[in-house]
Design an enzyme around this catalytic site. Structure first.
Site, mmCIF file in Angstrom:
data_model
loop_
_atom_site.group_PDB
_atom_site.id
_atom_site.type_symbol
_atom_site.label_atom_id
_atom_site.label_comp_id
_atom_site.label_asym_id
_atom_site.label_seq_id
_atom_site.Cartn_x
_atom_site.Cartn_y
_atom_site.Cartn_z
ATOM 1 N N ASP A 46 50.281 34.036 36.908
ATOM 2 C CA ASP A 46 49.207 33.682 35.969
ATOM 3 C C ASP A 46 49.028 34.826 34.970
ATOM 4 O O ASP A 46 48.604 35.915 35.331
ATOM 5 C CB ASP A 46 47.899 33.468 36.748
ATOM 6 C CG ASP A 46 46.766 33.025 35.829
ATOM 7 O OD1 ASP A 46 46.598 31.806 35.635
ATOM 8 O OD2 ASP A 46 46.070 33.906 35.281
ATOM 9 N N TYR A 51 46.270 39.226 27.659
ATOM 10 C CA TYR A 51 46.601 40.315 28.590
ATOM 11 C C TYR A 51 47.649 41.260 27.991
ATOM 12 O O TYR A 51 47.834 42.372 28.488
ATOM 13 C CB TYR A 51 47.113 39.784 29.945
ATOM 14 C CG TYR A 51 46.161 38.893 30.712
ATOM 15 C CD1 TYR A 51 44.826 38.749 30.330
ATOM 16 C CD2 TYR A 51 46.590 38.179 31.827
ATOM 17 C CE1 TYR A 51 43.965 37.908 31.029
ATOM 18 C CE2 TYR A 51 45.732 37.351 32.535
ATOM 19 C CZ TYR A 51 44.423 37.209 32.125
ATOM 20 O OH TYR A 51 43.574 36.383 32.818
ATOM 21 N N LYS A 76 47.711 31.374 28.613
ATOM 22 C CA LYS A 76 46.442 30.858 28.085
ATOM 23 C C LYS A 76 46.306 31.127 26.593
ATOM 24 O O LYS A 76 46.750 32.171 26.102
ATOM 25 C CB LYS A 76 45.259 31.516 28.818
ATOM 26 C CG LYS A 76 45.425 31.536 30.344
ATOM 27 C CD LYS A 76 44.208 32.082 31.065
ATOM 28 C CE LYS A 76 44.523 32.293 32.543
ATOM 29 N NZ LYS A 76 45.036 33.647 32.847
ATOM 30 N N HIS A 109 41.546 29.464 27.211
ATOM 31 C CA HIS A 109 41.070 30.578 28.041
ATOM 32 C C HIS A 109 39.549 30.566 28.244
ATOM 33 O O HIS A 109 39.069 30.807 29.348
ATOM 34 C CB HIS A 109 41.516 31.898 27.396
ATOM 35 C CG HIS A 109 41.658 33.026 28.358
ATOM 36 N ND1 HIS A 109 42.610 33.997 28.237
ATOM 37 C CD2 HIS A 109 40.949 33.354 29.474
ATOM 38 C CE1 HIS A 109 42.496 34.865 29.237
ATOM 39 N NE2 HIS A 109 41.489 34.503 29.992
HETATM 40 P P1 NAD Z 1 40.825 40.008 41.926
HETATM 41 O O1 NAD Z 1 39.614 39.428 42.538
HETATM 42 O O2 NAD Z 1 42.164 39.446 42.223
HETATM 43 O O3 NAD Z 1 40.736 41.539 42.266
HETATM 44 C C1 NAD Z 1 41.761 42.421 41.950
HETATM 45 C C2 NAD Z 1 41.407 43.771 42.557
HETATM 46 O O4 NAD Z 1 41.229 43.629 43.976
HETATM 47 C C3 NAD Z 1 42.558 44.730 42.382
HETATM 48 O O5 NAD Z 1 42.443 45.467 41.197
HETATM 49 C C4 NAD Z 1 42.458 45.604 43.614
HETATM 50 O O6 NAD Z 1 41.622 46.687 43.310
HETATM 51 C C5 NAD Z 1 41.771 44.741 44.626
HETATM 52 N N1 NAD Z 1 42.716 44.289 45.675
HETATM 53 C C6 NAD Z 1 43.740 43.401 45.537
HETATM 54 N N2 NAD Z 1 44.368 43.211 46.700
HETATM 55 C C7 NAD Z 1 43.725 43.984 47.613
HETATM 56 C C8 NAD Z 1 43.903 44.211 48.986
HETATM 57 N N3 NAD Z 1 44.853 43.586 49.682
HETATM 58 N N4 NAD Z 1 43.061 45.080 49.607
HETATM 59 C C9 NAD Z 1 42.089 45.708 48.925
HETATM 60 N N5 NAD Z 1 41.864 45.522 47.609
HETATM 61 C C10 NAD Z 1 42.681 44.674 46.949
HETATM 62 O O7 NAD Z 1 40.560 40.021 40.328
HETATM 63 P P2 NAD Z 1 41.330 39.577 39.043
HETATM 64 O O8 NAD Z 1 42.610 40.292 38.863
HETATM 65 O O9 NAD Z 1 40.355 39.669 37.939
HETATM 66 O O10 NAD Z 1 41.625 38.014 39.284
HETATM 67 C C11 NAD Z 1 42.906 37.511 39.664
HETATM 68 C C12 NAD Z 1 43.591 36.868 38.482
HETATM 69 O O11 NAD Z 1 42.771 35.847 37.909
HETATM 70 C C13 NAD Z 1 43.847 37.797 37.302
HETATM 71 O O12 NAD Z 1 44.866 38.728 37.525
HETATM 72 C C14 NAD Z 1 44.119 36.795 36.214
HETATM 73 O O13 NAD Z 1 45.425 36.259 36.343
HETATM 74 C C15 NAD Z 1 43.054 35.750 36.519
HETATM 75 N N6 NAD Z 1 41.816 35.957 35.737
HETATM 76 C C16 NAD Z 1 41.466 35.000 34.829
HETATM 77 C C17 NAD Z 1 40.313 35.135 34.070
HETATM 78 C C18 NAD Z 1 39.943 34.059 33.108
HETATM 79 O O14 NAD Z 1 39.019 34.260 32.296
HETATM 80 N N7 NAD Z 1 40.615 32.933 33.120
HETATM 81 C C19 NAD Z 1 39.500 36.272 34.221
HETATM 82 C C20 NAD Z 1 39.864 37.227 35.156
HETATM 83 C C21 NAD Z 1 41.016 37.052 35.920
#
Ligand code: NAD
Length: 277
Positions: A46, A51, A76, A109
């Site tokens: 994704d 990004y 997106k 998005h």
């Molecule tokens: P997430 O909830 O996946 O959190 C990521 C954070 O969690 C990492 O930076 C890390 O610090 C921690 N983490 C990950 N694996 C871990 C583990 N096993 N143990 C401990 N900590 C851990 O947050 P995200 O990246 O914002 O969301 C996932 C994906 O969703 C994004 O990468 C993106 O592709 C999407 N996204 C979309 C939007 C949107 O507006 N559509 C906004 C934000 C994110």
């Protein structure tokens, strides 16, 4: 090799329920990190134009040698490219950067409602799908009124709505509407983006202790068993593998219910109704 369950979308296409997200993955590191994810077994990536790392994703895909039909790639449309002409130009630019002739899923998005362009943009996404540049189309950060408007104005119900969703922010209203209309929910920020102590919460910690898995794996399982699509992000190869190693256990209904009970309207990201971007 691990087989990730798939979900059949309302257009008949299948999406792997667990993927890898690359929000805030440094463009210079994206090729390496996505390569780590592909080596760990992820086939669903994704990304988004905003990004700034579509080229790195594309390089990792090309280098992997994995057949195109085994991959599921989402990108997106960014807010300032809403509108018919800009959306058509934006998908072409994303495809060029990704090195692909189509994406599997193309999303608006954010509604970015102050622009007044999300319905026009949705009609453009219908054309993009018809042209074969996206196999499925959907939206992100849409609230119920935004969904109602595009459904009424078009021939296509979005395949997904990608929204902020984690144990302290469960989005029950939007989920109920989605279920009623055949829209699948993708949970962004599935681990709460690390912005509150989710892993130390007793409901999560106790399930982790009982199953011998990590708190992150418990939360990912909670999403999966709730029928949500998710793509947690990490820069570390170890955590990337950990987050994929979630198919050898199940949470009990009691463990699920204890995490369901954490809903606290704790939004950690922008509110689509008040966002000014
Ligand atoms: P997430 O909830 O996946 O959190 C990521 C954070 O969690 C990492 O930076 C890390 O610090 C921690 N983490 C990950 N694996 C871990 C583990 N096993 N143990 C401990 N900590 C851990 O947050 P995200 O990246 O914002 O969301 C996932 C994906 O969703 C994004 O990468 C993106 O592709 C999407 N996204 C979309 C939007 C949107 O507006 N559509 C906004 C934000 C994110």
């Amino acid at each position: 090799m691990t087989t990730v369950p798939t979900i059949t979308l309302n257009d008949g296409n299948e999406i792997p329920q667990l993927g890898f997200g690359v929000f805030k993955v440094d463009p210079d590191e994206t090729e390496r990190i996505v390569t780590d994810a592909l080596e760990a077994g992820y086939r669903h990536i994704d990304t988004a134009a905003i990004y700034g790392n579509e080229e790195g994703v594309g390089r990792a895909l090309a280098k992997s040698g994995i057949a195109r039909d085994e991959l599921f790639i989402t990108t997106k449309l960014w807010n300032d490219n809403q509108g018919t002409q800009a959306a058509h130009a934006a998908i072409d630019e994303s495809l060029t950067k990704l090195g692909l002739d189509h994406v599997d899923l193309y999303l608006i998005h954010w509604p970015s409602a102050f622009r007044g362009l999300y319905t026009e943009s949705w009609l453009a996404l219908e054309e993009i799908k018809a042209a074969g540049k996206a196999r499925s189309i959907g939206v992100s950060n849409f609230q119920v009124p935004h969904l109602e408007e595009i459904i009424a104005a078009s021939d296509t119900v979005p395949a997904v709505n990608q929204i902020e969703l984690h144990p302290e922010f469960q989005q029950r209203t939007v989920r109920e509407f989605a279920v009623g209309h055949g829209i699948h929910i993708e949970a962004w920020g599935p681990l709460g983006q690390g912005k509150y102590d989710l892993f130390g919460n007793p409901a999560v910690a106790q399930a982790a202790a009982a199953t011998g898995k990590t708190p992150a794996q418990v939360v990912i399982r909670w999403h999966l068993q709730n029928g949500l699509i998710l793509f947690p992000k990490s820069n570390s190869a170890e955590r990337i593998a950990e987050n994929f190693d979630v198919f050898d256990f199940e949470l009990t209904s009691e463990q699920i219910a204890a995490i369901d009970a954490l809903d606290a309207n704790n939004r950690v990201g922008a509110d689509p109704d008040t966002a000014t971007f």
